[in-house]
Every structure is written in structure tokens, then in C-alpha cells.
Design a protein around this motif. Sequence first.
Motif, PDB file in Angstrom:
ATOM      1  N   ARG B 152       0.794  -1.254  -0.104  1.00  0.00           N
ATOM      2  CA  ARG B 152       0.098  -0.117   0.029  1.00  0.00           C
ATOM      3  C   ARG B 152       0.952   1.290  -0.029  1.00  0.00           C
ATOM      4  N   VAL B 176      -6.985  21.301   3.079  1.00  0.00           N
ATOM      5  CA  VAL B 176      -6.754  19.752   2.722  1.00  0.00           C
ATOM      6  C   VAL B 176      -5.370  19.365   2.874  1.00  0.00           C
ATOM      7  N   GLU B 177      -5.256  18.171   3.549  1.00  0.00           N
ATOM      8  CA  GLU B 177      -4.027  17.461   3.833  1.00  0.00           C
ATOM      9  C   GLU B 177      -3.635  16.696   2.708  1.00  0.00           C
ATOM     10  N   THR B 180      -4.384  12.899   3.160  1.00  0.00           N
ATOM     11  CA  THR B 180      -5.985  12.715   3.110  1.00  0.00           C
ATOM     12  C   THR B 180      -6.349  12.637   1.751  1.00  0.00           C
ATOM     13  N   ALA B 183      -5.419   9.527   0.047  1.00  0.00           N
ATOM     14  CA  ALA B 183      -6.009   8.465   0.543  1.00  0.00           C
ATOM     15  C   ALA B 183      -7.416   8.479  -0.081  1.00  0.00           C
ATOM     16  N   ALA B 184      -8.060   9.544  -0.412  1.00  0.00           N
ATOM     17  CA  ALA B 184      -9.231  10.020  -0.814  1.00  0.00           C
ATOM     18  C   ALA B 184      -9.202   9.477  -2.144  1.00  0.00           C
ATOM     19  N   GLY B 187      -9.235   5.796  -2.773  1.00  0.00           N
ATOM     20  CA  GLY B 187     -10.528   5.258  -2.514  1.00  0.00           C
ATOM     21  C   GLY B 187     -11.479   5.581  -3.650  1.00  0.00           C
ATOM     22  N   THR B 188     -11.341   6.858  -3.987  1.00  0.00           N
ATOM     23  CA  THR B 188     -12.194   7.079  -5.229  1.00  0.00           C
ATOM     24  C   THR B 188     -11.854   6.242  -6.588  1.00  0.00           C
ATOM     25  N   VAL B 191     -13.126   2.697  -5.833  1.00  0.00           N
ATOM     26  CA  VAL B 191     -14.571   2.258  -5.508  1.00  0.00           C
ATOM     27  C   VAL B 191     -15.327   2.631  -7.179  1.00  0.00           C
ATOM     28  N   VAL B 192     -14.765   3.697  -7.878  1.00  0.00           N
ATOM     29  CA  VAL B 192     -15.427   4.103  -9.042  1.00  0.00           C
ATOM     30  C   VAL B 192     -15.134   2.664 -10.060  1.00  0.00           C
ATOM     31  N   VAL B 212     -14.850  10.684 -14.228  1.00  0.00           N
ATOM     32  CA  VAL B 212     -13.983  10.981 -13.123  1.00  0.00           C
ATOM     33  C   VAL B 212     -12.844  12.195 -13.033  1.00  0.00           C
ATOM     34  N   LEU B 215     -14.115  15.414 -12.246  1.00  0.00           N
ATOM     35  CA  LEU B 215     -14.538  15.659 -10.635  1.00  0.00           C
ATOM     36  C   LEU B 215     -13.160  15.875 -10.060  1.00  0.00           C
ATOM     37  N   LEU B 219     -11.532  19.349  -8.106  1.00  0.00           N
ATOM     38  CA  LEU B 219     -10.966  19.563  -6.899  1.00  0.00           C
ATOM     39  C   LEU B 219      -9.370  20.209  -6.784  1.00  0.00           C
TER      40      LEU B 219
END
Lengths: 232, 232
Positions: B152, B176-177, B180, B183-184, B187-188, B191-192, B212, B215, B219
Motif C-alpha cells: 500500500r 486539505v492535507e 488525506t 487516500a481519498a 479510494g475514489t 470504488v469507481v 472522473v 471531478l 478538486l
Amino acid sequence: MSSPVASPGPEPSGRQVRPAGRHRAAPAPRPGRTAVTKQKLFDAALRLVGERGPASVTVDEIAAEAGVAKGTVYYNFGSKDGLVDALLRHGVELLAGRLREAERYADTREAVDHLVDGALGFFGEYPAFAQLLVSELWRTPGQWHGTLSLLRDDIVSILKGQMQRVADAGRLPPGVEVGTASAALFGTLLVVALDWQVFQPERTREQVRDSVLPLVHGLAAARAPEPEPPGS
Amino acid sequence: MSSPVASPGPEPSGRQVRPAGRHRAAPAPRPGRTAVTKQKLFDAALRLVGERGPASVTVDEIAAEAGVAKGTVYYNFGSKDGLVDALLRHGVELLAGRLREAERYADTREAVDHLVDGALGFFGEYPAFAQLLVSELWRTPGQWHGTLSLLRDDIVSILKGQMQRVADAGRLPPGVEVGTASAALFGTLLVVALDWQVFQPERTREQVRDSVLPLVHGLAAARAPEPEPPGS
DNA sequence: CTATTTGAACTGACCGGTCAGTGCAAAAGG
DNA sequence: CCTTTTGCACTGACCGGTCAGTTCAAATAG
């Protein structure tokens, strides 16, 4: 002692060997005996199944952890799968309940805040459930795939509803689909929560929330005119 | 056909999975049929393990799926865990390789684009691996947790590197770190990709990517110059 | 010739599910 | 008030089947 599944619903899904009473049946609502037992089994099952996966946990272990006999599991849930199934349903129901609380807030930003906070709170409280969810949700031929697809719809539809509100407010970047944004949000929350629990358990929930919120807000507020789709 | 571990070549840079087995070790690296056999076993194992989880798959099944004798598994990998472990390592290595390609691009936006595209491409090609990854990555006392934590780190560090570049460019919303956000993002993407494969298999990879990208761009771009990072 | 693969037999443990039986609290009967 | 009955909830030893891992002699490939 709390458990994600707290519902004393008298539902003896186990097969009845004996015919029900023939005299004045159903004398009084069952005493809390059954509910307590099911609760103990839910607690134990959630802990073990979340940790090691449904397939690797034995019914004997669950029974032992719950302090009941093996037969009790089958009396109450019919089978190992029945237990896991019930566990899944109850857990999702609780999560959905928390997420739905966000719908009460009229302000979009506030609603999103509570959505994130609710999800993070739930996953933080029941990391084992988050683990179980993420492990089984996309297991295609899995025995729980049907059940989980339905349960997933419950959750995603809630997220979708909120994201739709964000979209209606014109706060989503152009080209972002609501469905994709919802899936992304779901994945983000799940992964961030799991990462938090597993790799940074020393962080508080507030810290994690405060690190996720600006990220979500950043997404839901930036509307940059980007007329140039990247190369293709 | 096709497997995340594609190097039937006679010389994969000396990356030997270790002959294992209690037989005489093979000091003379003479990869004859070995590579082909291992490849077949990887293919079969990935398919089955990804579908049903490592614990639910039997060695006999894997051997049969690969068209190989059971003994061959133990000759090549020593144990079932050895096989799964090697599978994990190879898959992550391949994914990391694809993600690292993004580092070649000087332009931040372009790099992020290729990061997303690479991840989506990989997960789309090997959905079983995505499933395996998501199932085992956060399994705390799991036997592969140690290995997976290392793996990981490989992936997250790559993502982190890119996100750091974005942050250095001042394109992240304040507060925003980087960790984080990484990791986001991870995960995105996971999951997507899984949602795509499981619930919307009819969509093309381009469609998913194009849903995606805005999106992520939304950000990571167009942020008002906010010269006040809330310290640290 | 050696390295690799085969295929089948074997074992020892483990696991899901079963079932005859127990305990007990409330209802029925006196 | 006390005795008997009823049947729900629970028990835990047990059974049939499965699986990981081992071993090995024979076949096959380089």
C-alpha cells in the motif's frame, strides 16, 4: 456493548420443529430473552466477521464469543449465512438512518457536513462493519451480492439525493455526473475511515472529519471554467 | 488470458518468487516451463481468489483452473499462502509501474490525468485484483496485512507524490492535507472502478474516465489564490 | 542427465449443520 | 395456593464431508 444492530424484533427465522401452540397461543410477547441472545450473537459476529471475513470465521467461534451454544445460532438464524445476512441488513439500516439525518438540513453545505460526519461517525464506531462492507460489496458471484446490491442502493440513493442538491445549486464542476460523484464520495468516506482506523488510529474523529470536509467542500464549490478537455 | 502478472519472458530482471518447496533449491536459474506454469497459476489464482476471496478458494480448484497438478502448486510456491503472497506482490508491482508512468509528465494536470487513466485502466483490466485488494488491504489481523501495508505504501507514496505537486502548485483547497487527499483519491479510484465493473459493465473505460476526470480536476484546480494555509 | 511436472493416495484437522435432550417460566388445572 | 403441563429457547456431543498439506514414484521436457 453497543452494536450496530439493535433491534429486538421478534423474528425467529429459525425453523420451528414443533407445531405452534394449539390452545390459546401467543400468550404474551416473548420476554427479552431472545433479543438479548440475538444481540450477543450480532456483537460477536460483527467483531469476528469484520476482522477475518465471513468465510474464515467458524460458527463455533461466534457462538463461543457470544457465550452461547452453537445450536443457538441455528435456532435463531437458521444458518451461518442467515446470520451474516441479518448482520448486513441491520448494519446498513443503521448507517442509512444516520445518513438520512442529514436530509433534515436545508442548507446544502450544512447537509453535506452532517452527511460526512454521520458516515465517519458510524464507520469509526463500527470499523468491523466498514471492513465487512468493503469486502463483500463488490464480490460479484458472492452469496450476499444480491442482498448487498439492494442495501447499497439504499445508501447510494441517500448520497445521490444530497449530491443532486449540490448539483442543482450549480456547485458541481461541469461534466461531473451525480452518480459518479456519489460513488466517489462513498468510496472516499469508506477508504478514509478505514485508513484512519487501521493506519492512524491515534487521530481523533474530529481531526479526520476536518481533513475531509475541506476536500468535499473544495469539490462542491469550485466552478472553474475549463473549456479544454484534456487530450484524447 | 491476460493476467496482471505478465512476464513469461525468460528473464524478468531476476525477480524470482523463490522456488520454495522442500525439494532441492534451484541454484541454476533455468526457467524452462517454470515461468509458463507460474503464469498459468497466477491467472487462475487471480480469477478465483478475486472472485471468492483467498480463504474460500481451494488449492485443488486453482490447480484445476490452471490445468496443472496440485503438486505443482507446492513445488512452485510452497504453500497456498505463498501463492497468494506472490500474487499480491506481482499485482501491486504492476499497478505501481503504471502509476509511475504519470511521473514522466511535467505538467501537473497531465500527470494527474495519466494517474487516473492508469489506475482505471489497470483496475478495469483486472477487476479481480481490485476486489482482492479492497478486501484484504484493511484486514487488520490478516496474514497478508503486513505484506499489504508495505505494498500500500508503494502505491500511496506515488499518489502522494503527485498530490504534493498539486499542493505545491497551490491548487488544493485550503485545509486539505496531502495524505488525506491521497487516500481519498485512492479510494475514489478503487470504488469507481469496482462500481463500474460490477454495476455498470456496459460503460466504456473512456466514459468512466471522462466522468472522473472533471471531478478530480474540479478538486485540484481553479482555486482562488488563498495565501493562508492554516499552519500545521 | 537433471529439472520439472504429474497424479493419486493419505492424513489429520476442522467445520457446517443436526438432533435428542434439558431448563425454565408462564399458563392451565385443581 | 400449589401442582402439572406446555412449549420456547437453548444445549453440546456428534456426523458426514471437505480441505491444506505431504509424499513419492513415474512420466516428461530441455
